[in-house]
Design an enzyme around this catalytic site. Structure first.
Site, PDB file in Angstrom:
ATOM      1  N   HIS A  58     -12.008  48.347  12.065  1.00 47.59           N
ATOM      2  CA  HIS A  58     -12.597  49.660  11.769  1.00 47.59           C
ATOM      3  C   HIS A  58     -14.100  49.588  11.474  1.00 47.59           C
ATOM      4  O   HIS A  58     -14.652  48.546  11.129  1.00 47.59           O
ATOM      5  CB  HIS A  58     -11.895  50.317  10.581  1.00 47.59           C
ATOM      6  N   HIS A 114      -4.751  51.882   6.936  1.00 47.48           N
ATOM      7  CA  HIS A 114      -4.462  50.708   6.109  1.00 47.48           C
ATOM      8  C   HIS A 114      -5.241  50.768   4.795  1.00 47.48           C
ATOM      9  O   HIS A 114      -4.683  50.484   3.727  1.00 47.48           O
ATOM     10  CB  HIS A 114      -4.798  49.428   6.871  1.00 47.48           C
TER      11      HIS A 114
END
Length: 271
Positions: free
Chosen positions: A223, A164
């Site tokens: 993340h 992303h």
């Protein structure tokens, strides 16, 4: 229609000042640092955006390259054709060739997206191990990929570079570069062509705001810091390597403002 025109005029004025192109790369890196600090400090509020199944993630981010590709395609085609006719006084055939050359930037972007996402998957599979709740006494199975692990309801622990952060940063920077063509394009405000270009431009600006917002959500909810930082650095490298280096060369898709001298291009695109 008047609201669309006012919105487009305000956005064009912001782009003409060059602030967005100059500051967006630094802003994206700052978001990664700030978002990671908030996440690590457990200072992030519980919101629906924490859920990966939220509508913005499912219907926009998961299809980020498709949204970017299909909005940029008509915008590049129409503006480049008009640019070739009005600035270079090209005929239809030469104008179409110039359009095809500029549209090849989308093929380059598609190749970058495909290769990088494939590389991220390969690295995650290479560095990962699977944790499963197997029965005692059963031999421990070795899993080669994340997909195999998930099929047995396991949890895959690998180095998951943020796709992303990579894709959203690259898409946002690419859009900002491509809409810069409006700085050198003059169109009759009462023409249908102006309405078409303005509608595409406003849509691309809205899409860019969505990408930056979802980039922020990724930074604060998902993340590890190193995974996000590496993802955005790869996105920035892909943008810099194309729009700041390769597209300045003759054998390339070229920049959106091809009428400027090489020295002026470098100045305009780094303001």
């Amino acid at each position: 229609m008047e609201r669309l025109e006012r919105c487009g005029s305000g956005l064009r004025a912001a782009l003409a000042a060059g602030r967005l192109r100059r500051r967006l790369p630094g802003l994206l890196i700052a978001i990664v640092f700030l978002g990671s600090a908030l996440k690590d400090g457990d200072l992030v509020p519980e919101t629906p955006l924490r859920n990966k199944r939220n509508p913005l993630n499912v219907y926009f981010v998961k299809l980020a390259w498709a949204w970017t590709f299909w909005l940029l395609l008509p915008f590049i085609a129409v503006t480049t054709y008009q640019f070739a006719k009005s600035k270079f006084l090209y005929g239809p055939t030469k104008s179409i060739l110039m359009v095809l050359r500029r549209l090849s930037a989308l093929l380059v972007g598609t190749a970058i997206w495909y290769l990088c996402t494939g590389l991220f998957i390969y690295i995650e599979n290479l560095t990962g191990t699977c944790s499963t709740s197997g029965k005692l006494g059963e031999p421990r199975r070795l899993y080669a990929t994340k997909q195999e692990c998930h099929r047995d309801n396991g949890i895959w622990n690998g180095f998951d570079i943020s796709g992303h952060c990579f894709l959203l940063s690259y898409c946002a920077l690419m859009i900002v570069e491509e809409v810069a063509v409006l700085e050198g394009l003059s169109i009759d405000q009462n023409s249908k062509l102006h309405v078409v270009i303005n509608s595409l431009f406003v849509s691309l600006c809205f899409l860019t705001m969505v990408w930056v917002f979802m980039f922020l959500c990724t930074a604060i909810y998902f993340h590890d810091f190193s995974q996000k930082l590496l993802g955005v650095l790869i996105g920035l490298s892909a943008w810099y390597g194309t729009y700041r280096f390769w597209y300045l060369k003759p054998l390339s898709p070229g920049l959106p403002l091809p009428n400027l001298p090489l020295s002026s291009k470098k100045y305009s695109y780094s303001r």
